[in-house]
Structures are given as C-alpha cells and as structure tokens.
Design a protein around this motif. Structure first.
Motif, PDB file in Angstrom:
ATOM      1  N   LEU A 105      43.993  37.947  50.328  1.00  0.00           N
ATOM      2  CA  LEU A 105      43.269  37.430  49.173  1.00  0.00           C
ATOM      3  C   LEU A 105      42.857  38.572  48.248  1.00  0.00           C
ATOM      4  CD1 LEU A 105      41.903  35.142  47.620  1.00  0.00           C
ATOM      5  CD2 LEU A 105      39.910  35.410  49.106  1.00  0.00           C
ATOM      6  N   TYR A 106      42.394  39.666  48.832  1.00  0.00           N
ATOM      7  CA  TYR A 106      41.980  40.794  48.002  1.00  0.00           C
ATOM      8  C   TYR A 106      43.164  41.593  47.480  1.00  0.00           C
ATOM      9  CZ  TYR A 106      36.985  40.427  47.837  1.00  0.00           C
ATOM     10  OH  TYR A 106      35.723  40.011  47.528  1.00  0.00           O
ATOM     11  N   VAL A 107      44.308  41.481  48.137  1.00  0.00           N
ATOM     12  CA  VAL A 107      45.528  42.038  47.550  1.00  0.00           C
ATOM     13  C   VAL A 107      45.854  41.271  46.263  1.00  0.00           C
ATOM     14  CG1 VAL A 107      48.013  42.306  47.844  1.00  0.00           C
ATOM     15  CG2 VAL A 107      46.472  42.940  49.698  1.00  0.00           C
ATOM     16  N   SER A 108      45.650  39.958  46.304  1.00  0.00           N
ATOM     17  CA  SER A 108      45.860  39.136  45.105  1.00  0.00           C
ATOM     18  C   SER A 108      44.899  39.545  44.001  1.00  0.00           C
ATOM     19  CB  SER A 108      45.664  37.649  45.440  1.00  0.00           C
ATOM     20  OG  SER A 108      46.557  37.221  46.436  1.00  0.00           O
ATOM     21  N   VAL A 109      43.633  39.802  44.373  1.00  0.00           N
ATOM     22  CA  VAL A 109      42.638  40.257  43.394  1.00  0.00           C
ATOM     23  C   VAL A 109      43.058  41.604  42.805  1.00  0.00           C
ATOM     24  CG1 VAL A 109      40.244  41.009  43.091  1.00  0.00           C
ATOM     25  CG2 VAL A 109      40.748  38.979  44.467  1.00  0.00           C
ATOM     26  N   LEU A 110      43.576  42.486  43.667  1.00  0.00           N
ATOM     27  CA  LEU A 110      44.043  43.790  43.193  1.00  0.00           C
ATOM     28  C   LEU A 110      45.176  43.621  42.192  1.00  0.00           C
ATOM     29  CD1 LEU A 110      44.286  46.870  43.242  1.00  0.00           C
ATOM     30  CD2 LEU A 110      45.662  46.664  45.323  1.00  0.00           C
ATOM     31  N   HIS A 157      45.686  41.088  40.302  1.00  0.00           N
ATOM     32  CA  HIS A 157      45.045  40.544  39.102  1.00  0.00           C
ATOM     33  C   HIS A 157      44.500  41.677  38.229  1.00  0.00           C
ATOM     34  CE1 HIS A 157      42.315  37.506  37.049  1.00  0.00           C
ATOM     35  NE2 HIS A 157      41.705  38.652  36.760  1.00  0.00           N
ATOM     36  N   GLU A 158      43.781  42.608  38.852  1.00  0.00           N
ATOM     37  CA  GLU A 158      43.207  43.729  38.105  1.00  0.00           C
ATOM     38  C   GLU A 158      44.288  44.677  37.604  1.00  0.00           C
ATOM     39  OE1 GLU A 158      40.151  43.817  37.179  1.00  0.00           O
ATOM     40  OE2 GLU A 158      39.642  42.027  38.327  1.00  0.00           O
ATOM     41  N   LEU A 159      45.319  44.880  38.409  1.00  0.00           N
ATOM     42  CA  LEU A 159      46.422  45.748  37.972  1.00  0.00           C
ATOM     43  C   LEU A 159      47.095  45.192  36.718  1.00  0.00           C
ATOM     44  CD1 LEU A 159      48.248  46.937  41.221  1.00  0.00           C
ATOM     45  CD2 LEU A 159      47.269  48.397  39.435  1.00  0.00           C
ATOM     46  N   ALA A 160      47.183  43.863  36.626  1.00  0.00           N
ATOM     47  CA  ALA A 160      47.787  43.258  35.438  1.00  0.00           C
ATOM     48  C   ALA A 160      46.998  43.642  34.187  1.00  0.00           C
ATOM     49  CB  ALA A 160      47.839  41.739  35.596  1.00  0.00           C
ATOM     50  N   HIS A 161      45.649  43.580  34.281  1.00  0.00           N
ATOM     51  CA  HIS A 161      44.811  44.019  33.155  1.00  0.00           C
ATOM     52  C   HIS A 161      45.133  45.465  32.780  1.00  0.00           C
ATOM     53  CE1 HIS A 161      42.317  40.495  33.004  1.00  0.00           C
ATOM     54  NE2 HIS A 161      41.806  40.680  34.200  1.00  0.00           N
ATOM     55  N   CYS A 162      45.168  46.316  33.812  1.00  0.00           N
ATOM     56  CA  CYS A 162      45.308  47.757  33.571  1.00  0.00           C
ATOM     57  C   CYS A 162      46.672  48.125  33.021  1.00  0.00           C
ATOM     58  CB  CYS A 162      45.037  48.523  34.872  1.00  0.00           C
ATOM     59  SG  CYS A 162      43.333  48.356  35.466  1.00  0.00           S
ATOM     60  N   MET A 195      45.356  39.837  24.910  1.00  0.00           N
ATOM     61  CA  MET A 195      46.450  40.051  25.849  1.00  0.00           C
ATOM     62  C   MET A 195      45.992  40.789  27.106  1.00  0.00           C
ATOM     63  SD  MET A 195      48.895  38.441  24.583  1.00  0.00           S
ATOM     64  CE  MET A 195      50.068  38.930  25.845  1.00  0.00           C
ATOM     65  N   VAL A 196      45.125  41.802  26.945  1.00  0.00           N
ATOM     66  CA  VAL A 196      44.606  42.516  28.117  1.00  0.00           C
ATOM     67  C   VAL A 196      43.818  41.561  29.006  1.00  0.00           C
ATOM     68  CG1 VAL A 196      43.012  44.310  28.894  1.00  0.00           C
ATOM     69  CG2 VAL A 196      44.559  44.769  26.995  1.00  0.00           C
ATOM     70  N   ALA A 197      43.006  40.692  28.386  1.00  0.00           N
ATOM     71  CA  ALA A 197      42.193  39.758  29.158  1.00  0.00           C
ATOM     72  C   ALA A 197      43.046  38.678  29.822  1.00  0.00           C
ATOM     73  CB  ALA A 197      41.146  39.111  28.250  1.00  0.00           C
ATOM     74  N   PHE A 198      44.037  38.181  29.112  1.00  0.00           N
ATOM     75  CA  PHE A 198      44.841  37.061  29.618  1.00  0.00           C
ATOM     76  C   PHE A 198      45.797  37.478  30.731  1.00  0.00           C
ATOM     77  CE2 PHE A 198      48.433  33.929  28.859  1.00  0.00           C
ATOM     78  CZ  PHE A 198      47.796  32.884  29.526  1.00  0.00           C
ATOM     79  N   ALA A 199      46.126  38.767  30.803  1.00  0.00           N
ATOM     80  CA  ALA A 199      47.099  39.238  31.790  1.00  0.00           C
ATOM     81  C   ALA A 199      46.657  38.930  33.218  1.00  0.00           C
ATOM     82  CB  ALA A 199      47.326  40.737  31.624  1.00  0.00           C
ATOM     83  N   GLY A 200      45.356  39.081  33.519  1.00  0.00           N
ATOM     84  CA  GLY A 200      44.866  38.846  34.876  1.00  0.00           C
ATOM     85  C   GLY A 200      45.002  37.405  35.325  1.00  0.00           C
ATOM     86  N   PRO A 201      44.391  36.438  34.585  1.00  0.00           N
ATOM     87  CA  PRO A 201      44.546  35.036  34.977  1.00  0.00           C
ATOM     88  C   PRO A 201      45.997  34.575  34.994  1.00  0.00           C
ATOM     89  CG  PRO A 201      42.767  35.272  33.396  1.00  0.00           C
ATOM     90  CD  PRO A 201      43.454  36.602  33.462  1.00  0.00           C
ATOM     91  N   LEU A 234      32.255  40.743  44.998  1.00  0.00           N
ATOM     92  CA  LEU A 234      32.608  39.526  44.259  1.00  0.00           C
ATOM     93  C   LEU A 234      33.993  39.585  43.626  1.00  0.00           C
ATOM     94  CD1 LEU A 234      29.199  38.696  42.547  1.00  0.00           C
ATOM     95  CD2 LEU A 234      30.210  37.650  44.567  1.00  0.00           C
ATOM     96  N   GLY A 235      34.818  40.518  44.047  1.00  0.00           N
ATOM     97  CA  GLY A 235      36.176  40.582  43.515  1.00  0.00           C
ATOM     98  C   GLY A 235      36.595  41.985  43.172  1.00  0.00           C
ATOM     99  N   GLY A 236      36.992  42.185  41.917  1.00  0.00           N
ATOM    100  CA  GLY A 236      37.442  43.504  41.491  1.00  0.00           C
ATOM    101  C   GLY A 236      37.020  43.786  40.068  1.00  0.00           C
TER     102      GLY A 236
END
Length: 362
Positions: free
Chosen positions: A53-58, A60-65, A101-107, A83-85
């Motif tokens: 689950l936290y790999v998925s969160v990671l 998600h954050e990598l997509a933003h970055c 675009m930076v914000a939408f990449a994660g979801p 609470l996440g990342g």
C-alpha cells in the motif's frame, strides 16, 4: 531508502505505527478470505499488504515529482509518514496549467493502478494470497485517488482548484485562499458526516471516526499552512535590497568597537563593514555580537573580532529584489550581507532581520 529518478526517499518512524495498525486491522480480512492459512501467516500477508500500500503511495508521490522536474522545478525529497506521503517541491509552478498537471499526476497514477488491479482481479484466483492482495490494493488505490481529488488544500484536488481559480482571476493568492478555505470546509465535513451517520444509525463512534478526526486535523492544519504561506509569498515582491539596505561605514579590523560604534552613530549608519588597509571589504560586523558585548568591554574589543569573514556568497548585487533576492539569501544563510553596485562599490548592508520584518508585517 533509495533515489528513484534521483529523488531521495525517506521513511518516517511514524510509518511503522500505521504499518502495525494496518497489519492488525487487515489480518481479520485475510483470515476470513483465506481460512486455510495459519494465524501467523495471516499477519505476514497483512503486513505485505501494508508495505505494498505504501509502495502505491510512493508511486503516487513520484508521479508528482517527475512531472514537477519535467517543468524544471527542483525536488528535495519524498517522505513516507503516518498519513501517507509528502513531496518536497522547492518552488511553486510558474503557471496555473503547470500547477494543475503537477497536482493531477498523483491521483491519475493512483486511479491507473486501481484500473490495472481491477483488471488483474479477473484473471487471478480470489481464493489465493495474490488474489486477496490484488483486490484490496486496487480498492485502496481507488480510494486514495478519489480522496486526493477532493477540492481542498492540502489535497491534490485543492491544488487543482487553486490552479482553476488562479487561471480565472490571474492571481495565485486568490486561488490559494479559495482552495484553503475549501480545505477547511472539507475538514469540518469529515468530522460532521461520520458523527451524523453514527447517530442516525444509533451506533457508537468507532475506528472510522478516529481516522476521520486524524484526516480532518491533517487537512485543517495543511489548509492553514497554505494560507500563511500564500500571505508570505504575496509579500515577496516588496523585498527590495536597495530599499532595505542599511547605510554602512568602513572600519579597519583593529578599530575598537566603541570607536567604530561612535563613528557609525556620527554618520547615522546602521552597519559596519571591515576593510583592509587598501580599503577592500573583508568582513561584516555582526549586529547580534555587538549587542551582546557589554559596554564596559567595547573599548577593549576590536570590530574585526566581531566580524564574519566576507565569503563570496555574502556579497549580493544591490539591485536584487523579490524571488531572486530570497533565493540568494536562502543559498547562504547569514545575519548580514554586503550589497555592492555593478562596479563593485559598496552600497550598504542588508540585514536578514530587516527582511524578516517585511514578512512579519512589523
């Protein structure tokens, strides 16, 4: 934990708290779905779920970055915590389109993982360990993706809302204020709705309410921080090196502090620059050190002994202002900076305390 795409990944100790909680909570689901497993093995499977689950969160954050770096925005690190990342992107995007675009990449990535998991759940036997993990992971990623799309800061949906208001009003501050207040409304709703539902159902508040309170607190404080940060950024254009500069006098390092202060008062100067015998600046007398020196000792203490050596990073152009000035000060934190004209002539001294007063509104 690693540097994918050159981005450092850190795991906060609080992650182990939530990992233990997820393992404990999910164990009963594993035991129900896989009754043939031993009790110890069900805990192992539950812990694997917490890690995945936290790999998925990671991801998600990598997509933003990754998107942020595509736009030339520096990324300091990603931290996984209770609470996440959180992605530490050092600068705001320059346009509302890039912010969106930076914000939408994660979801988008979370929803993509949910879609892949949903498709995989049709070809994997649901009565196996892999089947249980895939089902729960696609469901969890779906929830993460939808939750992060809620329109309120500090969630990704809030940043998308900020980008929309920014685009319409052409004012990033207006976008931040609107999205931050939307976040506060969302935080209140996360508490009121579960309480209302439990009262209507005649049930006692359970673990769901605890999670709602945690998430509501996270969103409320995040929205408040966004408001404060927006107000600070709105004052950045007011930061002007020339306007904030203190008049400075030049003294040699062997001049007694008392004499240097007398000359500064006579010249109505607010700073002192130490120069060598050829008149070249070598240091800036530290204001804090001067104030902490008792008057009785000032005749016996030299100005040079209270000066910080003038490193190249402490010499700034007098015409700097706004974001470039803040960036220059951030790269070399100090109490004072020497301001020089383009020809190298001394213009004055910029004190960090004076810049801070601009942001504090004092």
């Amino acid at each position: 934990m690693g540097r994918p795409f050159g981005i450092p990944i850190y795991v906060s100790p609080t992650w182990f708290i939530v990992a233990a909680f997820i393992t404990y909570s999910f164990q009963s689901v594993v035991a129900y779905r896989l009754p043939d497993l031993s009790i110890p093995l069900t805990y192992v499977v539950a812990f694997v779920f917490a890690v995945l689950l936290y790999v998925s969160v990671l991801l998600h954050e990598l997509a933003h970055c990754v998107v942020a770096r595509m736009y030339g925005l520096p990324v300091r690190r990603i931290t996984l915590y209770l609470l996440g990342g959180v992605s530490e992107i050092e600068r705001e995007p320059e346009t509302p389109g890039r912010e969106f675009m930076v914000a939408f990449a994660g979801p988008l990535l979370s929803l993509g993982l949910a879609a892949i998991g949903f498709a995989a759940s049709y070809v994997i036997d649901p009565g196996t360990i892999a089947g249980v993990l895939v089902f729960q992971l696609w469901l969890a990623n779906l929830m993460v993706g939808i939750f992060n799309l809620l329109p309120g800061l500090p969630l990704d949906g809030g940043r998308m809302l900020r980008a929309g208001v920014w685009k319409i009003t052409r004012k990033p501050l207006s976008g931040t204020v609107a999205a931050a207040w939307a976040g506060r409304v969302l935080a209140v709703a996360l508490v009121v709705l579960p309480v209302g539902l439990t009262l209507v159902a005649g049930q006692e508040p359970g673990m769901m309410l605890i999670w709602s309170l945690l998430l509501a607190a996270f969103i409320w404080f995040g929205a408040t921080q966004s408001l404060r940060g927006a107000r600070v950024r709105a004052r950045i254009p007011e930061v002007n090196a020339r306007a904030l500069a203190r008049r400075a006098i030049a003294v040699t390092g062997d001049v007694p502090l008392a004499e240097a202060l007398r000359r500064a008062a006579e010249a109505q100067a607010g700073a002192m620059v130490v120069v060598d015998h050829e008149g070249r600046p070598t240091g800036i007398v530290n204001e804090v050190a001067v104030e902490s020196t008792p008057e009785s000792r000032r005749p016996w203490v030299t100005a040079g002994s209270l000066a910080r050596s003038l490193e190249p990073s402490l010499v700034l152009a007098a015409d700097l202002e706004g974001e470039p000035l803040i960036d220059a000060m951030r790269e070399a934190p100090a109490g004072e900076y020497l301001l020089v004209e383009r020809g190298g002539e001394i213009f004055g001294v910029l004190a960090t305390s004076d810049v801070n007063r601009v942001f504090s509104g004092v």
